[in-house]
Enzyme design. Structure first.
Site, mmCIF file in Angstrom:
data_model
loop_
_atom_site.group_PDB
_atom_site.id
_atom_site.type_symbol
_atom_site.label_atom_id
_atom_site.label_comp_id
_atom_site.label_asym_id
_atom_site.label_seq_id
_atom_site.Cartn_x
_atom_site.Cartn_y
_atom_site.Cartn_z
ATOM 1 N N GLU A 1 47.266 40.562 57.785
ATOM 2 C CA GLU A 1 45.997 39.217 57.515
ATOM 3 C C GLU A 1 44.912 39.773 58.207
ATOM 4 O O GLU A 1 45.023 39.544 59.728
ATOM 5 C CB GLU A 1 46.753 37.980 57.657
ATOM 6 C CG GLU A 1 48.110 37.687 56.758
ATOM 7 C CD GLU A 1 49.017 36.624 57.500
ATOM 8 O OE1 GLU A 1 48.586 35.973 58.391
ATOM 9 O OE2 GLU A 1 50.076 36.524 56.934
ATOM 10 N N GLU B 1 53.917 36.814 54.545
ATOM 11 C CA GLU B 1 54.738 37.675 55.552
ATOM 12 C C GLU B 1 55.905 38.337 54.805
ATOM 13 O O GLU B 1 56.209 39.526 54.894
ATOM 14 C CB GLU B 1 55.388 37.038 56.658
ATOM 15 C CG GLU B 1 53.998 36.832 57.790
ATOM 16 C CD GLU B 1 52.979 35.555 57.362
ATOM 17 O OE1 GLU B 1 53.340 34.897 56.705
ATOM 18 O OE2 GLU B 1 52.126 35.362 58.202
ATOM 19 N N ASP C 1 55.925 34.570 66.261
ATOM 20 C CA ASP C 1 56.484 33.451 65.763
ATOM 21 C C ASP C 1 56.466 33.319 64.060
ATOM 22 O O ASP C 1 57.532 32.868 63.489
ATOM 23 C CB ASP C 1 55.822 32.212 66.149
ATOM 24 C CG ASP C 1 55.542 32.240 67.623
ATOM 25 O OD1 ASP C 1 55.864 31.213 68.158
ATOM 26 O OD2 ASP C 1 54.742 33.051 68.189
ATOM 27 N N HIS D 1 53.263 28.794 68.674
ATOM 28 C CA HIS D 1 52.546 30.208 68.951
ATOM 29 C C HIS D 1 52.639 30.456 70.586
ATOM 30 O O HIS D 1 51.939 31.272 71.034
ATOM 31 C CB HIS D 1 51.038 29.760 68.830
ATOM 32 C CG HIS D 1 50.393 29.948 67.311
ATOM 33 N ND1 HIS D 1 50.932 29.072 66.573
ATOM 34 C CD2 HIS D 1 49.620 30.601 66.693
ATOM 35 C CE1 HIS D 1 50.316 29.146 65.266
ATOM 36 N NE2 HIS D 1 49.458 30.284 65.634
#
Ligand SMILES: Cc1ncc(C[n+]2csc(CCOP(=O)(O)OP(=O)(O)O)c2C)c(N)n1
Ligand SMILES: Cc1ncc(C[n+]2csc(CCOP(=O)(O)OP(=O)(O)O)c2C)c(N)n1
Ligand SMILES: [Mg+2]
Ligand SMILES: [Mg+2]
Lengths: 310, 323, 310, 323
Positions: free
Chosen positions: B32, B62, B87, B131
């Site tokens: 990305e 993903e 994560d 995160h």
């Protein structure tokens, strides 16, 4: 004033509140009072404002990291949001959530989510609960255009459709996922077609117009109330700030940002008689809230271990 | 031809990726925002321009990204895929554990998956709970996957190359707090090392400290400030893990401290302790682990500090174990 | 005979080969020679046969656990499949894959997958490789109706569409996901609409007719060859055995199985002159293969640790 | 009102679920094939009929299922969701680790996620690599999630109730090889116990064996066949883990053996060993772990046997450690 005009002024005022909240957060971030990742929704305020004014008490909102304005529109006091971002005891979660992951269930704001698309299945669960708890709750989940490519969002929409659950899926199509244009990442730019394909009524509308958003959300609520399940709303809007603070937006074609700034929801209403007054009121409110938030004590670090388990 | 360049950690990874793309035509680089934008941390800047279509952006998918890496690797490509935050692996963990890890073994070696997953992890001030995690232990329980965690620019360069050249799935876990740090002299262009090995960051006699990841700076600071004579072994490769080096050191020092940023329970520190004590090496004091408390990671900086291991915690453990 | 007739007989023979392979596996399973989970594709043979006859050497097939027939249609010798299920050294993976997870890349069969939907993204990767390796490969992935609800499948389809990759997505709609009817799990029973919505050309066809499948796959290959990316094929078919061995199919409405048995691809061709002969040939082939597979030595357990890493 | 019934392991779970649905109106039960078909292993048979719409089938959408459980739980429902095989958690691991686990902590206790995930794991003859894993260690590294692993019918009954009644996310890991085993006398209808605790399956003096999951039958067989005097502690609850009970036993026996079916590296056995040795308890011999080799699990029975721990491996370890 006519009722429509009243509504427009009310929306305007709400949008100003969000805008100024976001601008304040930006200042606090640049000053180092707020640290870390912050995602502003400048330019996208009309979606939150149009949607939230239609929601009733038991309804539940599930937003993304770009959620300050949704929380505010849902009724969370700005002081509690700011205090959260400033890690104060008076923040909605005492600073454990922070900018990107806070919640305030007592205001029907069930929280931000920093995993793209992950809020959608959770909203479906809130709607599932409504089938059994007599609350009459409708769950509204908002996510971006890019989130449509996260598999869990399709799963969530299909589950809601299959079970006829009262969910409003709001896709804020702001053209970009972080730094990448959505239209480079899909073949069919009509994202609502995916909802259609799952049998979900879907509408595409001008997300910079709170009235259009409100009308669609109102219809979605009625649909849900009649047991006819989910609705999908693709709301076109644009963020007029970077994806994150420090994003120089070099990926924008020349002139785009300028055009977006002309068409953003507040710019559109500049002609309204109450425009400046709405701004003034919002500024005063947020300034006072900021002062109180800054004055509140930081959450005591000795509480850091609490609340992991019951 | 080996030469040196002054590079940041991020710059070293960029240089390594450029070299991979340059010298291994079967490499692909995707993820990305990695191509046109050059990565949200700027690590892949310029690579699209230099290497064209082999460097491309993907949707926020993903599962599709990792699956595409598995499939392309099975066909002889050498994909390098970026998962922006560790994560986010969890939305697609199946493609790592049930897919990539099985390719070689289940096919009896007829297929392989020479792919590299680059990701980064850890807490930085203000990051939210989604995160902030350190997830290496999850990967280290999965046979079939290799895992490395470079911290120094030179290691970031070398390990990236070794990972991409390796014929199995390798996860390279970077740390975003390091990307834009000070520049260091980095040897570039030298031979590509096989995977594996450790780095001895301090040499000493009284305790063996095994650590990995960005927290090594706290470990070094703690060693220096306490003056404890410590062997500090940085496990830059966690799979394969250099058990022999650890045992050799502990045989000499008779003491073991393991430090990681991940939370303690079920962290890889337990594995290191278990291997050492199972070996029967005689210890002068009980081994110890320092890691994050078993907690989610709060966004509030002052709360996160109370949860994550600090230099002072490491220093206290060093003093206690050697005292 | 006309070419069409020839083709029909060739398809018939292939379908018989699969049917008898599956029946043989069933017998071996009931006798305890094969153990564990086994998924047969009786009744669904026409999809594999129609599709695989169109595939060229470099093309790559990614199937599900219900993949014995796909492997056979792709050219994997039955002995090697049976030996795999019997855990023999001569099995395609020496028994490491087993019934539900074997592969035979030397025949363009890149393997079964026992995680619903997981093969689709992997096939997209094989197609991605084709863009760079000059192979001209088209990747075909087959999955069930139920797999459409696994998010990764949507992600895979979108990625293939966005990048114009040469993938053929074949959805074998056999009406059930394990024991649950697909139409109870979706609102819109037209699964191909989801592909359409992603901008992927999609077709729905009679999956019990190998000619229809072959025509669609042929077109998909041409589409891919012209750089126009993926195609989606929804092939209606029915399995006439249980989902797994021992599945009593109590979830089937009365009369359904009987109707399905009348309409299954072999039953449809009973009138063909070569019908019995095709069966005989297939039986002889599979019987001989079974004998050889059973005679082969079990894979040596001392090799169990090999091949984890390079 | 407590009474007894003769139940299989699967039947005990069914009885517990029925009681939950009966006595806790906020419970929901859903998953793939659980309602009308009654579950692919028959464990949920009859519950749809008895409890109507609160028991329902879902699409093959683990992310949506688990997310729906999180959301419903946040709203005060008490969802019980079945993930048919533990391996399938991995397509949706985000909803467990990044979502469910964070609900209470990040909201500062304003929200909670009282949900139960029922799944089953382990190898059975002929299962493929994607249906054979023992994944408890992945969950045990995640703060915010509770984990139990019942093996006996009574425990299956009791733990299911405790899990559902608990106000946090609990994963109950069952084992499909046990569902249809022999019937046992099960006490039903008694009070619901809080979560936690262990079971002492054998009492002895020379070694403490800590184990969990279906492999306990190999452990018991090994203890019985070798005649070693062993405390066999079954950790039916792995989070919370009863460290105190293990320490108390090891203090007495001076020896520790941990046995699990999962592969060794990064398994929870390492955590048990680490906790024991960190405690400073003095040991008469080095602790040991027995688990699967670090390998994928082959389908071939004879190969799987070479990878998975066998009674003979456990027996050998017992003899060695006490010898
Ligand atoms: C699963 C996952 N992948 C990637 C990210 C990183 N990420 C955060 S925001 C974002 C872009 C999202 O774009 P969109 O859905 O359009 O929402 P917007 O930010 O435009 O409102 C990405 C990729 C993430 N948070 N989670
Ligand atoms: C991710 C995942 N969830 C659940 C399962 C269990 N499972 C195996 S086959 C199957 C049904 C699949 O139905 P469908 O896709 O229609 O394929 P069919 O078996 O009918 O060919 C399910 C739920 C699985 N293997 N993987
Ligand atoms: Mg966007
Ligand atoms: Mg099906």
């Amino acid at each position: 004033m006519e009722p429509q005009m009243n509504q427009q002024l009310a929306d305007l005022h709400q949008m100003w509140r969000i805008r100024i909240l976001e601008e304040t957060i930006l200042q606090l971030r640049l000053a180092g009072d707020v640290v870390g990742s912050v995602h502003l929704e400048n330019g996208q305020e009309a979606v939150a404002v149009g949607a939230c004014r239609m929601l009733r008490r038991p309804d539940a909102v599930f937003s993304t990291y770009r959620g300050h304005g949704w929380a505010l529109a849902r009724g969370v006091p700005p002081e509690k949001i700011l205090a959260e971002l400033l890690y104060r005891q008076t923040g909605v979660n005492g600073g454990r959530g922070g900018s990107a992951h806070f919640s305030a269930p007592e205001y029907g704001f069930y929280g931000e989510n920093s995993i793209v698309g992950a809020g959608a299945p959770i909203a479906v669960g809130a709607a599932l609960a409504a089938r059994f708890d007599g609350s009459g709750r409708v769950a509204l989940t908002v996510f971006g255009d890019g989130a449509m490519n996260q598999g869990g969002v399709t799963e969530a929409m299909n589950l809601a459709a299959a079970l006829d659950l009262p969910v409003v899926f709001v896709c804020e199509n702001n053209k970009y996922s972080e730094l990448t244009p959505i239209n480079d990442m899909v073949r069919n730019p009509d994202l609502s077609a995916r909802a259609h394909a799952l049998g979900i009524p879907a509408v595409r509308l001008d997300g910079n117009d709170p009235a259009q958003v409100a009308a669609a959300v109102g219809l979605a609520i009625t649909t849900a109330e009649h047991g006819r399940g989910p609705t999908f709303i693709e709301a076109f809007t644009r963020r007029i700030t970077g994806h994150y603070i420090g994003d120089a937006q070099t990926y924008r074609p020349a002139g785009e940002l300028e055009a977006d700034e002309k068409d953003e929801p507040l710019a559109r209403l500049r002609h309204l008689p109450g425009f400046d007054e709405a701004e003034r009121r919002a500024r005063a409110e947020i300034a006072a809230a900021t002062e109180r938030a800054l004055a509140a004590p930081l959450t005591d670090p000795s509480t850091a271990r609490e609340h992991l388990y019951v | 031809m080996s030469e040196t360049a002054k590079l940041t950690y991020g710059g070293a990874i960029n240089a390594a990726l450029a070299r991979c793309l340059d010298q291994m035509p079967e490499t692909l680089l995707f993820g990305e925002d990695v191509a046109l934008p050059g990565g949200v941390f700027g690590v892949t800047r310029g690579l699209r321009k230099a290497y064209g279509e082999r460097v491309f952006d993907t949707p926020i998918s993903e599962t599709a990204m990792l699956g595409a890496a598995v499939g392309a690797a099975m066909m002889g490509r050498r994909p390098i895929v970026e998962i922006m935050w560790a994560d986010f692996m969890l939305v697609a963990f199946d493609q790592i554990v049930n897919q990539a890890a099985n390719v070689r073994y289940v096919s009896e070696g007829r297929l392989s998956a020479p792919m590299t997953i680059r990701t980064q992890q850890g807490n930085a001030p203000g990051a939210c709970a989604q995160h902030s995690q350190n997830l290496e232990a999850l990967l280290l329980h999965v046979p079939g996957i290799r895992v490395a965690m470079p911290v120094q620019a030179q290691d970031a360069y070398d390990i990236t190359l070794s990972a991409v050249a390796n014929d199995d799935p390798v996860v390279v876990i970077e740390n975003r707090t390091l990307y834009a740090g000070a520049k260091a002299e980095v040897q570039i262009g030298g031979p590509v090392a096989p995977i594996g090995g450790h780095r001895l960051r301090r040499a000493g006699d009284d305790v063996t400290v095994v650590t990995w990841g960005a927290i090594i700076s706290s470990v070094e600071a703690a060693v220096d400030s306490t003056g404890v004579s410590a062997d500090v072994i940085e496990a830059v490769w966690l799979n394969p893990f250099d058990t022999e080096a650890v045992l050799a050191s502990v045989r000499r020092t008779g003491r073991l401290l393991v430090v990681h940023e991940a939370n303690l329970t079920g962290g890889f520190g337990a594995e290191v302790v278990a291997r050492v004590v199972e070996s029967g090496v005689s210890l002068r004091s009980a081994p110890r682990r320092v890691g994050a408390l078993d907690s989610r990671i709060p966004a509030a900086v002052q709360l996160a500090q109370a949860v994550l291991p600090q230099t002072s915690t490491v220093a206290a453990a060093l003093v206690e174990i050697t005292g």
